[in-house]
Every structure is written in structure tokens, then in C-alpha cells.
Design an enzyme around this catalytic site. Structure first.
Site, mmCIF file in Angstrom:
data_model
loop_
_atom_site.group_PDB
_atom_site.id
_atom_site.type_symbol
_atom_site.label_atom_id
_atom_site.label_comp_id
_atom_site.label_asym_id
_atom_site.label_seq_id
_atom_site.Cartn_x
_atom_site.Cartn_y
_atom_site.Cartn_z
ATOM 1 C CG HIS A 57 -1.933 1.087 1.252
ATOM 2 N ND1 HIS A 57 -3.128 0.978 1.916
ATOM 3 C CD2 HIS A 57 -1.939 2.315 0.683
ATOM 4 C CE1 HIS A 57 -3.815 2.101 1.770
ATOM 5 N NE2 HIS A 57 -3.110 2.935 1.018
ATOM 6 C CG HIS A 229 -5.598 2.780 5.800
ATOM 7 N ND1 HIS A 229 -6.958 2.765 5.972
ATOM 8 C CD2 HIS A 229 -5.380 3.366 4.594
ATOM 9 C CE1 HIS A 229 -7.523 3.329 4.920
ATOM 10 N NE2 HIS A 229 -6.591 3.699 4.068
ATOM 11 C CG ASN A 275 -8.789 9.637 5.824
ATOM 12 O OD1 ASN A 275 -9.305 9.139 6.829
ATOM 13 N ND2 ASN A 275 -9.451 9.835 4.701
ATOM 14 C CG ASP A 302 -1.870 5.018 3.384
ATOM 15 O OD1 ASP A 302 -1.770 5.239 2.157
ATOM 16 O OD2 ASP A 302 -2.842 5.410 4.057
ATOM 17 C CG HIS A 306 0.797 15.113 0.472
ATOM 18 N ND1 HIS A 306 -0.074 15.090 -0.598
ATOM 19 C CD2 HIS A 306 0.262 14.280 1.401
ATOM 20 C CE1 HIS A 306 -1.094 14.299 -0.323
ATOM 21 N NE2 HIS A 306 -0.919 13.781 0.879
#
Ligand SMILES: [Zn+2]
Ligand SMILES: [Zn+2]
Length: 423
Positions: A57, A229, A275, A302, A306
Site C-alpha cells: 500500500h 490501514h 486518514n 500507506d 506530498h
């Protein structure tokens, strides 16, 4: 290639020995393999040999968001973190919901040629939740699973159909579990710290409701489903009960959920915004228990890189996500192994073998005949998390300055060294 004097992490424990690699495959694992003119000899004295880590992931952001990450920088980050194989989520631009985009990602990963890049196809077109994507065509192009990660497929009938189709193609749906209406624009966990900070909370139930729904669908169809997650204690309870009842459910969690609590949001750093949100000590303890008793099958990152501009804004407006692929192994060794919660074999299960088994990927185990995807790691090496040293373009981690133990020294993919620590 001949790797000498490693501590080899096998299914049933750690054994001292050598690993002989030929034509990209492990051909022999034994206590003492004499050198026989191998081109490459690695002295692994003091190092542990793990099966190459597999992260099922990650977000590599290409195509469309290359200013956040691309397949080149994401692959460099992966091998730097000890990963030999990563599965990337389809929430790119355009969304990987068709064979053209899935094929592009697969080929781009091969061109970069560092870790193995396995695309995950979207469940619905554009991840819009209205109609199914081209599942069969994506599978033929190399998609290894299906997910609308970032959102849940709200329409239960469509989700049921997706699970049915996926299983027909030998694939599993990876479910991002979130009732967006109940989450209601929240940005952190709902609890003491959301009250303290005035930031809007997301209740556990927003996650648990969708976990329960997806378990119900999988149960009614008798097909596998994988929960992404997991962050809540109550989610762990649901999955544990479902497994006990024979449902083919598997689950993952991430370092930020098992190693941290939402106390870290008090400084209002947007790097803590993720999240589902980082929750409380009760949840953290339940996740550790779930990892220990097998309720939680996998540790993923995950990895959500950014750009600075996506995070350098008010908390409410900042993007969700943590750049985590270069710290995950250190977290596992520091918070799970050194604390006695998991053995090294169990860590190899969570970070390599189980992801391979759930998705039907090669690798996941050091054994004769397997692809030579190997991580050589120094488990005593102490280091400090410094985002500036990340290979990833995403420097967004709330763990800068954390002292971790254990790091990748050499990452080998198909018998070729793709990363080696300097000095
Ligand atoms: Zn997600
Ligand atoms: Zn994700």
C-alpha cells in the site's frame, strides 16, 4: 552472488549461514557455502538477511502528481527503506482505472528498474463509485489488486459486485473504510485531543461501519477481502471476530498507528494529518495485540508523499498523508522487535510473506528457488529520522527527530544490488 555469514531470517527463526544467488534466484541456503568464483561476494557479518520487504500500500503519484512523487523517486525511496516490491494505489491523475494507465505504471516501474512496481487498479471508474472499472483488462496489464483507496465504495450493491468480479479474476479488493458522511469533514481523531485543539474529530465508527459492511459482503459471497490501514481498537475487534467466524478477511496497519497516539497533533503540525487519523493509546495497544495474535496480517506504510505546499497551510486545509516508506523498517525493529512484541520471523511475515500471499506475488520468503529479493539489515544501527535525507520527494513526516534502531544496508532485487549504504 554469494552472501556470507548472514543471520538469515527464516519462517521458523533465525539461522547463521550463507546464501548463494544465480541468475536472479536463490539457489542455495546453507551453513557454509564455499566460494566458487562468484563475481560478487558480500560479507554480511553482523547483518540480518530478510526476505525483501513488500509494501502492498503505497502512493507513487505518477501519473499526474509528479511534483509530490514519481515512480523514479518513489522506487529510490523504496529500496532505501529495504523494500524490493511495492504495490501502488490507483488515485493518480488520470486514475488507474483502465489498461492504459495500469500498463504505463507497470512499464515505468520496469524502466526505472529498482524495486518491483505492481499497480493496483481502481474498483470504479475515476474512483467515483458509480460504475465498475475494466477489471479484466487491468488484470491482463498487470494489476495485482483492486482499490478505490482514498474513499470507500459507498454503494453496497456495487461493492458486492466488485468483490464478486474480483474473485472471479483471482484478485482481492483492498478496502479503504470510511463513512464520509459520518466523518463529516473531520481532520483528526474524535476524542480528548480534538476537544483540546478545537480540530474537528472523526469518530472511530466512521471507519468501523465500513469495515463491518465489507466483512458482511465478503462473508455473504464467501470471497476474500482485505481491510486497509486499520486504526481503531474496535476495528481490530470486528476483524478478529470475523476471522474466528471463518470470513476470508485480512488486514493491514501502519507504523503511525501502532507507534504513535494523537497526542502528537497538539503541536498542530500538519504532518500529523493522515486518514484514517492517528488515534489513542487504547487503539495503539489493540493494534499491537492484533499484530501479535495474527488479526492484523500486514504492516504497510500507506506512503503518501506530498509537496510542501500541500502541507504548509492551515490544519483543516492540509492534505492527508505521511511519507513513510523510509522509516517503516526502523519503526518495526524499534517498536515491535526490540520491545519483544514480534519476532524477526513475524516481522518478515507482516512485511513480506503475508502481502505476497494475499496478493499472489512472488517473493516473501528466503528459500531455494525463490527470486533473490533480499534485504540485508543492521538491527543495532541507531539513527535519527531526518526528512532531508529521504529519497522520496515527500518530506512530510511527523517523526522527524525520532531515534530509530535498525536500517537497510543493502537491498537486492532479482540478485542485483539496488541500494547499498555508503561506508
Ligand atoms: Zn486509504
Ligand atoms: Zn492509501
Amino acid at each position: 552472488m554469494l552472501i556470507k555469514n548472514a543471520k538469515i531470517v527464516l519462517l521458523d527463526g533465525v539461522r547463521d549461514g550463507d546464501i548463494l544467488v544465480k541468475n536472479g534466484k536463490i539457489v542455495r541456503i546453507a551453513e557454509n557455502i564455499p566460494a566458487d568464483g562468484e563475481k560478487e561476494k558480500i560479507d554480511a557479518s553482523g547483518l540480518y538477511a530478510f526476505p525483501g520487504l513488500i509494501d502492498m500500500h503505497v502512493h507513487l503519484r505518477e501519473p499526474g502528481y509528479e511534483y509530490k512523487e514519481d515512480i523514479q523517486s518513489g522506487s529510490e525511496a523504496a529500496v532505501h527503506g529495504g523494500f524490493t516490491q511495492v504495490c501502488c494505489m490507483p488515485n493518480t491523475n488520470p486514475v488507474a482505472d483502465n489498461k492504459a494507465v495500469v500498463g504505463y505504471i507497470r512499464r515505468r516501474g520496469e524502466e526505472v528498474g529498482l524495486c518491483k512496481v505492481r499497480p493496483i487498479g481502481a474498483i470504479t471508474r475515476g474512483e467515483k463509485g458509480a460504475e465498475l472499472a475494466d477489471i479484466g483488462e487491468m488484470k491482463a496489464e498487470g494489476a495485482v489488486a483492486l482499490s478505490d483507496d482514498g474513499v470507500s465504495v459507498v454503494n453496497s450493491r456495487l461493492m458486492r459486485l466488485a468483490m464478486e468480479y474480483a474473485s472471479g479474476f483471482g484478485m482481492v479488493c483492498l478496502c479503504h473504510c470510511e463513512d464520509k458522511v459520518l466523518a463529516d469533514g473531520g481532520v483528526v481523531n474524535e476524542g480528548y485531543n480534538s476537544t483540546l485543539t478545537g480540530l474537528k474529530g472523526i469518530p472511530r465508527a466512521a471507519e468501523d461501519i465500513m469495515i463491518a459492511r465489507d466483512i458482511c459482503l465478503a462473508q455473504s459471497l464467501d470471497v476474500p477481502v482485505h481491510i486497509c490501514h486499520v486504526s481503531t481498537y474496535s476495528g481490530v475487534q470486528l476483524i478478529r471476530a470475523a476471522k474466528a467466524g471463518g470470513v476470508k478477511v485480512t488486514a493491514e496497519t501502519c507504523p503511525h498507528y501502532y507507534a504513535a497516539t494523537d497526542d502528537i497533533i497538539r503541536g498542530f503540525s500538519t504532518d500529523t494529518k493522515v486518514n484514517p487519523p492517528i488515534r489513542e493509546e487504547r487503539d495503539r495497544q489493540a493494534l499491537l495485540e492484533g499484530l501479535k495474535d495474527g488479526t492484523i496480517d500486514c504492516i504497510v506504510t500507506d506512503h503518501a508523499p506530498h509537496h510542501k505546499n500541500d502541507k504548509d497551510v492551515e490544519y483543516d486545509l492540509a492534505a492527508f498523508g505521511i511519507s513513510g516508506i523510509e522509516t517503516s523498517f526502523g519503526f518495526a525493529i524499534t517498536y515491535l522487535y526490540k520491545t519483544g512484541i514480534l519476532t524477526l520471523s513475524e516481522i518478515a511475515d507482516k512485511m513480506s510473506r503475508n502481502p505476497a500471499r494475499i496478493l499472489g506475488l512472488e517473493g516473501g520468503e528466503l528459500k531455494e528457488g525463490a527470486a533473490a529479493d533480499i534485504l540485508l539489515a543492521d538491527l543495532d544501527k541507531k539513527w535519527t529520522v531526518d526528512p532531508a535525507a529521504f529519497r522520496s520527494k515527500g518530506k512530510n513526516t511527523p517523526f522527524a527527530g525520532y531515534e530509530l534502531c535498525g536500517e537497510a544496508v543493502c537491498t537486492i532485487v532479482d540478485g542485483k544490488i539496488k541500494y547499498r549504504r555508503e561506508n
